[in-house]
Design an enzyme around this catalytic site. Structure first.
Site, short mmCIF file in Angstrom:
data_model
loop_
_atom_site.label_atom_id
_atom_site.label_comp_id
_atom_site.label_asym_id
_atom_site.label_seq_id
_atom_site.Cartn_x
_atom_site.Cartn_y
_atom_site.Cartn_z
N GLU A 142 0.81 -1.38 -0.09
CA GLU A 142 -0.14 -0.07 -0.02
C GLU A 142 0.71 1.24 -0.06
O GLU A 142 0.26 2.50 -0.61
CB GLU A 142 -0.84 0.23 1.36
CG GLU A 142 -1.99 -1.02 1.18
CD GLU A 142 -3.11 -0.88 0.18
OE1 GLU A 142 -3.40 0.25 -0.29
OE2 GLU A 142 -3.47 -1.87 -0.65
N SER A 168 -44.87 -37.24 30.97
CA SER A 168 -44.98 -37.75 32.24
C SER A 168 -43.93 -37.10 33.07
O SER A 168 -43.70 -37.31 34.36
CB SER A 168 -44.49 -39.13 32.17
OG SER A 168 -45.82 -40.12 31.49
#
Length: 815
Positions: A91, A469
């Site tokens: 860059e 149950s």
């Protein structure tokens, strides 16, 4: 002509001066115009990056990072020199030499852009990009360009080069919501910065130029070309030598989307934490760097994940092979890079890896598993795969070719023996908590949070299903509070309600289809006799039973006001059921589930800290509870010796004698009832109850020991049967057992202490009456001292808790 030269020179000099003055005036005017829109030096020094929310386990291990931007802030020193050099080469090679504007780079860019056949080249420096990313938009206007110029100058004056580069490496965008180089390394390669290879660092260095075009997942070819450029520039700048460049250029890169790194896999808990933070501090808080510390125990959470997935895979295999996900064409010269590309769109699910079938032999298959290379799946890893045709299981396969073919994409698990697998169609949830204070120690809301579709649906806290149950212990607790004893006889016989308002008569049955006649309450709970439960509810009455059920934390609106309640037709989440069972585990106290210990703000200040009610036996009120009067902790006096205020004490909602008796019965559900698969734990301090609704649409196991409660639910998200032979004992109990085996490893077996007010008596197993001294069939049963059965003589009594629990009847069967 000569005589005009001085005038020309004067005019030229005057023009130059005027030009300079004009430029200075223009720049000054532009600065005065733009200055109000620029951040102050103080604001620049107090830069607050969007930092994701971090969620931790109880011991500080990372569970998740959540936010709009994936970011892992790092200091300049934490970035390896190799990574810094890659970005400088890519860059801004003169970064440490220029003052924010690279005039040589600008001239070079102008020349290159004027040449035919060359792509346009920019000249923004790292400082300029930092200014734009931190404070500006991406608008292509003169105003924005002017702001960038003045900001760049100001940044260069106020920050060191190292600070600028550090900021840049934290703010640049790499696509896929990844901001900063550390987040990019994690996202694309699943690595920390210090783990990156040179080739990977060079690949990342060129991505910010065009994140959508140059990231190694979307466009691996373009990414490889850009990597080559970065490596060449690094060599030309003297960062690496030619041989290092050659090796890095030849290195094969395998980039794919990596789920955010974590140390503890608990994504459902992470989302719960995020929602809690937003509710308390607003939506913006999830991007401001808050930290949430949860009550999750890593060992238990890992055990929960593994147990639930294993249980669902086992269920899925019992119901046949649904076939490969898809079929692709494999090039003749295909290599690992090609295989990875073919698998790129396939998701990892619940630890299962997508795999490409390369070769099928008679009793094995060679597959390429994503990220793991070539694996051979032996016959024992695929022999289960009976085809499922029109909802029915076909014949067992004879060879691997009956199951797989080249080019198919499937899933496999990499265990000691690689296994062919498929994403389960059924769902499950598991939640575990401490009965002492309600702290959630493990929670799994499904097979895989990141699955498409209903993956993010948290069944542990959102799925309101019928416990079947699993409700019976609450009903039997109400029975003990309303005059029943463990030996009370209740008739187990056909039951019919013929109501003209109903389309047909209600004829409930036991799951076994048979009837036991007069049955002791203990036996009825151990064997889960539906018809006994219905008669017990009838005897107690709907109003008292519903009020009593509320003591365990269930909402009255979720309870049906009819006899089906006795069979568990209420609606409850696994978390609610687990909290209800915690009352039995802790000796009778109601706790509130919680999972956040504290929240820390970005400045490190604790802004929330939990203060849960906890069980404190020394704080129990002396008053006895009555069947129809729910206690209110704040209204009760605090006994001497209790150092907690009433608001910090978990209220007692049932007596310790009641809780112990229910637990004693539920222990037998494991030793000789529907939970016998849990005997594999080899412990005497576990108790629990299965639950299975009509046609096995919901299957459960809810169990506990003195230190841990866990509830497991298995079913389909859209109500439908799990299939013939599937019930809680087969689907949920193995998951619960697998989890508890790991969660309780190293925890000593600790039986529940017998509270005062209980006595063991020898009774007749047939009548439930106190047995005579010479009755050879007599067994021990435990009773509350004020509720002993009648019979011929006291026989033998005992307070020895080591004696085995018994079985029970009264004198006359009820109903």
């Amino acid at each position: 002509m000569k005589r005009y030269l001085p005038k020309i020179a004067f005019l030229a000099a005057a023009g130059l001066v005027m030009g300079v003055i004009a430029v200075v005036a223009l720049i000054s005017g532009a600065y005065l115009y733009l200055q109000p829109s620029l951040p102050s030096v103080e604001a620049m020094r107090q830069i607050e990056l969007q930092v994701p929310l971090r969620v931790y386990s109880r011991d500080g291990q990372v569970i998740a990072q959540i936010g709009e931007q994936r970011r892992i802030p790092v200091t300049f020193e934490q970035v390896p020199p190799m990574v810094r050099q890659a970005f400088i080469a890519a860059e801004d090679e003169r970064f440490f030499e220029h003052s924010g504007f690279d005039y040589q780079g600008i001239l070079r860019s102008i020349m290159v852009n004027l040449l035919p056949g060359y792509r346009l080249e920019g000249a923004s420096t790292i400082t300029q990009q930092t200014a734009k990313n931190l404070f500006l938009t991406n608008d292509r206007t003169w105003r924005r360009k002017g702001q960038e110029m003045f900001l760049t100058y100001r940044i260069e004056q106020e920050f060191s080069k190292e600070e600028i580069l550090g900021l840049y490496l934290n703010v640049i965008h790499f696509g896929k919501r990844a901001y900063g180089v550390a987040a990019a390394a994690d996202h694309y390669f699943g690595k920390t910065l210090d783990q990156l290879t040179l080739a990977e660092a060079a690949t990342l260095a060129r991505v910010p130029q065009s994140p959508s075009r140059f990231n190694p997942i979307n466009n691996p070819t373009a990414a490889a070309q850009r990597r080559t450029y970065v490596l060449r520039r690094m060599r030309e700048l003297g960062f690496i030598d030619a041989e290092t460049e050659r090796r890095a250029t030849a290195e094969k890169i395998f980039a794919r989307v990596h789920v955010q790194s974590f140390e503890v896999e608990a994504p459902y808990v992470a989302e719960m934490a995020r929602l809690e933070l937003v509710q308390r501090f607003g939506a913006a808080a999830q991007n401001e760097g808050y930290k949430i510390y949860t009550t999750i125990e890593p060992v238990q959470q890992s055990a929960a994940n593994e147990a639930l997935r294993t249980g669902l895979l086992d269920y899925d295999r019992r119901h046949g092979w649904r076939g490969a996900k898809t079929t692709v064409s494999i090039p003749a010269n295909g290599d690992e890079a090609v295989f990875e590309e073919l698998l790129a769109e396939q998701a990892v699910s619940g630890g299962m890896l997508p795999a490409l079938v390369l070769e099928v032999q008679d009793k094995s298959a060679r597959v390429y598993a994503r990220g793991s290379g070539i694996v051979t799946v032996p016959w024992e890893g695929m022999a289960w795969a009976r085809p499922k045709v029109d909802g029915r299981l076909g014949k067992s396969p004879k060879t691997a070719r009956d199951i797989l073919a080249r080019g198919q994409i499937v899933h496999i698990t990499l265990q000691s023996t690689p296994q062919l697998a498929q994403i389960p169609a059924a769902a499950a949830a598991l939640v575990a908590l401490s009965p002492a204070d309600g702290a959630i120690t493990a929670l799994v809301g499904g097979f895989d949070y990141f699955d498409a579709g209903a993956g993010k649906f948290n069944r542990a806290i959102q799925a309101k299903r019928q416990p079947g149950s699993g409700y019976k212990p609450f009903l039997y607790s109400a029975a003990l509070e309303n005059g029943f004893t463990p030996s009370s006889l209740v008739l187990d016989a056909p039951f019919v309600i013929d109501d003209p308002r109903m389309e047909e008569a209600w004829r409930p049955e036991n799951s076994s289809g048979d009837f036991g006649g007069p049955t002791r309450l203990r036996e009825a709970l151990v064997k889960s006799r539906n018809l006994v439960s219905i008669r017990v509810l009838q005897a107690i009455g709907m109003g008292p039973a519903m009020a009593y059920t509320e003591r365990f934390g269930f909402e009255r609106t979720s309870l049906p006001r009819n006899l089906t309640l006795s069979l568990g037709t209420m609606s409850a989440t696994p978390l609610q059921v687990a909290a209800g069972y915690a009352v039995f585990a802790n000796g009778g106290h109601r706790i509130q589930p919680w999972f956040i210990e504290r929240i820390v703000d970005p400045q490190g200040q604790v802004v929330f800290e939990a203060a849960p009610r906890r069980v404190a036996l020394e704080c129990d009120p002396p008053e006895a509870l009555t069947a129809n009067e729910a206690p209110v902790a704040e209204a009760l006096p605090v006994p001497a010796g209790c150092d907690l205020p009433a608001t910090k004490v978990a209220p007692r909602v049932i007596s310790s004698q009641n809780a112990w008796l229910i637990t004693d019965m539920l222990r037998e559900v494991i030793t000789r009832g529907t939970g016998q698969r849990a005997l594999a734990l080899g412990r005497s301090d576990v108790a629990g109850k299965t639950g299975t609704t009509n046609e096995a649409r919901d299957t459960w196991f809810n169990g506990y020991n003195p230190t841990l409660v866990a509830s497991v639910w298995v079913g389909f998200d859209q109500l439908r049967p799990l299939g013939e032979g599937e019930e809680g004992s087969r689907t949920a109990v193995p998951i619960w057992t697998d989890f508890m085996a790991k969660a309780l490893k190293g925890v000593a077996d600790r039986p529940w202490p017998v509270p005062g007010g209980l006595v063991q008596v020898r009774i007749s197993p047939v009548t439930g009456e106190i047995a005579s001294a010479d009755d050879p069939a007599a067994i021990f049963e435990t009773f509350m001292t004020d509720r002993l059965p009648t019979g011929g003589g006291l026989g033998e009594t005992s307070m020895d808790p080591a004696r085995p629990p018994t079985e029970q009847p009264l004198a006359e069967p009820i109903f």
